[in-house]
Design an enzyme around this catalytic site. Sequence first.
Site, PDB file in Angstrom:
ATOM      1  N   TRP A 160     -39.031  36.141 -17.460  1.00 10.95           N
ATOM      2  CA  TRP A 160     -38.834  37.455 -18.068  1.00 10.95           C
ATOM      3  C   TRP A 160     -37.589  38.154 -17.568  1.00 10.95           C
ATOM      4  CZ3 TRP A 160     -38.486  40.757 -14.071  1.00 10.95           C
ATOM      5  CH2 TRP A 160     -39.123  40.390 -12.882  1.00 10.95           C
ATOM      6  N   ASN A 161     -37.004  37.698 -16.439  1.00  8.60           N
ATOM      7  CA  ASN A 161     -35.954  38.552 -15.852  1.00  8.60           C
ATOM      8  C   ASN A 161     -34.592  38.392 -16.530  1.00  8.60           C
ATOM      9  OD1 ASN A 161     -35.552  36.013 -14.646  1.00  8.60           O
ATOM     10  ND2 ASN A 161     -34.632  36.938 -12.840  1.00  8.60           N
ATOM     11  N   GLY A 238     -37.882  29.563 -13.495  1.00  8.95           N
ATOM     12  CA  GLY A 238     -38.996  30.392 -13.044  1.00  8.95           C
ATOM     13  C   GLY A 238     -39.168  30.254 -11.543  1.00  8.95           C
ATOM     14  N   SER A 239     -40.353  30.582 -11.076  1.00  8.20           N
ATOM     15  CA  SER A 239     -40.577  30.576  -9.633  1.00  8.20           C
ATOM     16  C   SER A 239     -40.695  29.148  -9.111  1.00  8.20           C
ATOM     17  CB  SER A 239     -41.861  31.356  -9.317  1.00  8.20           C
ATOM     18  OG  SER A 239     -42.949  30.707  -9.930  1.00  8.20           O
ATOM     19  N   GLU A 260     -34.399  25.580 -12.691  1.00 11.59           N
ATOM     20  CA  GLU A 260     -33.731  26.699 -12.012  1.00 11.59           C
ATOM     21  C   GLU A 260     -34.819  27.551 -11.382  1.00 11.59           C
ATOM     22  OE1 GLU A 260     -30.587  27.003 -11.665  1.00 11.59           O
ATOM     23  OE2 GLU A 260     -29.938  25.482 -13.085  1.00 11.59           O
ATOM     24  N   LEU A 261     -34.896  27.541 -10.049  1.00  8.53           N
ATOM     25  CA  LEU A 261     -36.051  28.147  -9.376  1.00  8.53           C
ATOM     26  C   LEU A 261     -35.627  29.327  -8.496  1.00  8.53           C
ATOM     27  CD1 LEU A 261     -37.773  24.734  -8.512  1.00  8.53           C
ATOM     28  CD2 LEU A 261     -38.000  26.106 -10.590  1.00  8.53           C
ATOM     29  N   CYS A 294     -32.622  36.099  -9.431  1.00 13.78           N
ATOM     30  CA  CYS A 294     -32.808  34.917  -8.574  1.00 13.78           C
ATOM     31  C   CYS A 294     -31.719  34.819  -7.514  1.00 13.78           C
ATOM     32  CB  CYS A 294     -32.823  33.662  -9.432  1.00 13.78           C
ATOM     33  SG  CYS A 294     -31.393  33.578 -10.528  1.00 13.78           S
TER      34      CYS A 294
HETATM   35  P1  NAD Z   1     -42.943  32.274 -13.272  1.00 15.77           P
HETATM   36  O1  NAD Z   1     -42.797  30.975 -12.563  1.00 15.77           O
HETATM   37  O2  NAD Z   1     -44.143  33.069 -13.028  1.00 15.77           O
HETATM   38  O3  NAD Z   1     -42.870  32.048 -14.842  1.00 15.77           O
HETATM   39  C1  NAD Z   1     -41.775  31.404 -15.453  1.00 15.77           C
HETATM   40  C2  NAD Z   1     -42.236  30.810 -16.772  1.00 15.77           C
HETATM   41  O4  NAD Z   1     -43.162  29.767 -16.486  1.00 15.77           O
HETATM   42  C3  NAD Z   1     -42.967  31.802 -17.673  1.00 15.77           C
HETATM   43  O5  NAD Z   1     -42.674  31.500 -19.019  1.00 15.77           O
HETATM   44  C4  NAD Z   1     -44.426  31.508 -17.371  1.00 15.77           C
HETATM   45  O6  NAD Z   1     -45.294  31.862 -18.423  1.00 15.77           O
HETATM   46  C5  NAD Z   1     -44.357  29.994 -17.222  1.00 15.77           C
HETATM   47  N1  NAD Z   1     -45.475  29.405 -16.509  1.00 15.77           N
HETATM   48  C6  NAD Z   1     -46.136  29.889 -15.432  1.00 15.77           C
HETATM   49  N2  NAD Z   1     -47.125  29.030 -15.074  1.00 15.77           N
HETATM   50  C7  NAD Z   1     -47.079  27.989 -15.948  1.00 15.77           C
HETATM   51  C8  NAD Z   1     -47.834  26.808 -16.133  1.00 15.77           C
HETATM   52  N3  NAD Z   1     -48.845  26.507 -15.325  1.00 15.77           N
HETATM   53  N4  NAD Z   1     -47.511  25.970 -17.140  1.00 15.77           N
HETATM   54  C9  NAD Z   1     -46.482  26.254 -17.969  1.00 15.77           C
HETATM   55  N5  NAD Z   1     -45.727  27.371 -17.866  1.00 15.77           N
HETATM   56  C10 NAD Z   1     -46.016  28.224 -16.862  1.00 15.77           C
HETATM   57  O7  NAD Z   1     -41.604  33.100 -12.959  1.00 15.77           O
HETATM   58  P2  NAD Z   1     -41.237  34.555 -13.477  1.00 15.77           P
HETATM   59  O8  NAD Z   1     -41.985  35.546 -12.650  1.00 15.77           O
HETATM   60  O9  NAD Z   1     -41.315  34.630 -14.947  1.00 15.77           O
HETATM   61  O10 NAD Z   1     -39.675  34.613 -13.097  1.00 15.77           O
HETATM   62  C11 NAD Z   1     -39.215  34.978 -11.855  1.00 15.77           C
HETATM   63  C12 NAD Z   1     -38.826  33.736 -11.067  1.00 15.77           C
HETATM   64  O11 NAD Z   1     -37.832  33.009 -11.782  1.00 15.77           O
HETATM   65  C13 NAD Z   1     -38.192  34.085  -9.746  1.00 15.77           C
HETATM   66  O12 NAD Z   1     -38.686  33.221  -8.756  1.00 15.77           O
HETATM   67  C14 NAD Z   1     -36.708  33.824  -9.994  1.00 15.77           C
HETATM   68  O13 NAD Z   1     -35.972  33.530  -8.835  1.00 15.77           O
HETATM   69  C15 NAD Z   1     -36.751  32.677 -10.927  1.00 15.77           C
HETATM   70  N6  NAD Z   1     -35.499  32.596 -11.663  1.00 15.77           N
HETATM   71  C16 NAD Z   1     -34.590  31.638 -11.332  1.00 15.77           C
HETATM   72  C17 NAD Z   1     -33.371  31.588 -11.992  1.00 15.77           C
HETATM   73  C18 NAD Z   1     -32.345  30.544 -11.638  1.00 15.77           C
HETATM   74  O14 NAD Z   1     -31.367  30.430 -12.367  1.00 15.77           O
HETATM   75  N7  NAD Z   1     -32.528  29.794 -10.572  1.00 15.77           N
HETATM   76  C19 NAD Z   1     -33.081  32.498 -13.005  1.00 15.77           C
HETATM   77  C20 NAD Z   1     -34.037  33.459 -13.336  1.00 15.77           C
HETATM   78  C21 NAD Z   1     -35.247  33.499 -12.650  1.00 15.77           C
END
Ligand code: NAD
Length: 490
Positions: A160-161, A238-239, A260-261, A294
Amino acid sequence: MKTTLALLLNSPDLLLTFPWINNQEARVNTLFSVINPYTGDTVAEVGAADSELTAQAIEASENAFSHWKQVAPKQRVAILNRWSQLLLENVDDLAKIMTSESGKVFSQAQGEITHCANMLRWYGESLLRMTGETLPSHSANLRAHTIKQPLGVVACITPWNFPAAAVIVKAGAAIAAGNVCVLKPSDETPLIALALAKLASKAGLPDGVFNVLPCQNPEAVGDVLCAHNSVRMLSFTGSTNTGKKLYEQCGKTLKRLAFELGGNAPFIVFDDADIDLVVQNAISARFYNSGQICVGANRFFIHESIHDKFIETLTAAVQQLPVGDPMAESTFIGPMINDRAVTRLNGLITDSLNKGAKLVLGDVSSNEHGVISPVILSNMNASMTAYSQEIFGPIVCVYSFNSEDDVIAAANDTDAGLAAYVFSQNYSRLLRLSESLEAGAIGANTTALFSEDIPFGGIKQSGIGKEQGIHGLEEFVDTKAVCLGIETSN
Ligand code: NAD
């Protein structure tokens, strides 16, 4: 009935609220609410995809692949350019959608859409320069060359960010390279992903090439994407915790992965640094997107001889930052994404204060509208949770150091390896640290790491592969070797 958001838009038809398959809405019965983080109002009720619909979307994209992979690169580029142009023409509408569902401040949402438009153009330009090679032959009767081909169905899962940039950096590159996409956006921000898909179809992207599956329960879509044999690649942002889970799930079908985490970026300031430059960069690296980035500066390591001056100059500058309604043009810091984030951040502040941190700035008692006013904590140490956990909010944590070796060891004392920043006027030192810091992206006297032409991606537990730049495009193709046996005389 039109929603409040629809009334704000010049083109209300951009506001799609159902899964998007084959360039049309899939009308499902189960709905979930998307909430405005600042007002708490419901922005829209959105149709939730389930596992059956996910299988249908994969099938639709497989069907589309047989045609899309044959479309000449120049024709693909023309569609990408039209898509890019439509983003620019609709920048304010797209920014309003993004601000309403994510709380990102309006000016930064506009900037994100412009960046998306730039990425689409750049991927198009680069696609025309992505070539194979003719290889020197090891035998007189053999000729060999390589060709680059799309993979097929690429699954994308986005956070979402950066709810638009994360979509375009993946789907834009994958589609440019001739692949087809099934994208699952975050349940917090499905509307901007759907609007981007709508504009792709207006730009002429054929049916089934880009499908978007909003859902509230991520496993409903994610499990099918990870298990399906026809999905050749998962591009995920995501995370780190979610990444580890998906990594395991994708092992069963051995998909190509680009991840990308999360990060835990050090921001190191030596005693010879230009303090005004440092403070200006500290503000963007910690407070952009209200700290929810991130590459956010998580740990400020300041040389002990300039520690007090840094705190004083930073505090004065941070007090000037406009905080509040994300739709207001001047706002720089808006709300956190949801109440869980506010609770987590307050927990990090309390933990630090309980373990001896000093509160230099911040009113930790009030979080109206989900907004956390900037907080500065000094006297931090490695025992505090904020040292090892991604902060993801408008909190500056200051540590002090007195030797180059010590600060390198502390900076690398983390499983994350996304970004690292260093400020000094000694260029030998900048180069030494660029080589010693364990991160995929280094900002030396700058925090500007993002551009469509520069590869970005983490090392260690911050990710696999690159996005943006030619390296980002190359993630989405196979390099195939073609060996041709020939007769040396006729
Ligand atoms: P999140 O991991 O909670 O969710 C990310 C995505 O994964 C969402 O679409 C979510 O619905 C999905 N998801 C969650 N659990 C899942 C599962 N079991 N199966 C399939 N999909 C699933 O992360 P968030 O809170 O949305 O985003 C913030 C995180 O993203 C932070 O840790 C941030 O550092 C990271 N991030 C990294 C970068 C990068 O370029 N490295 C860029 C942006 C955000």
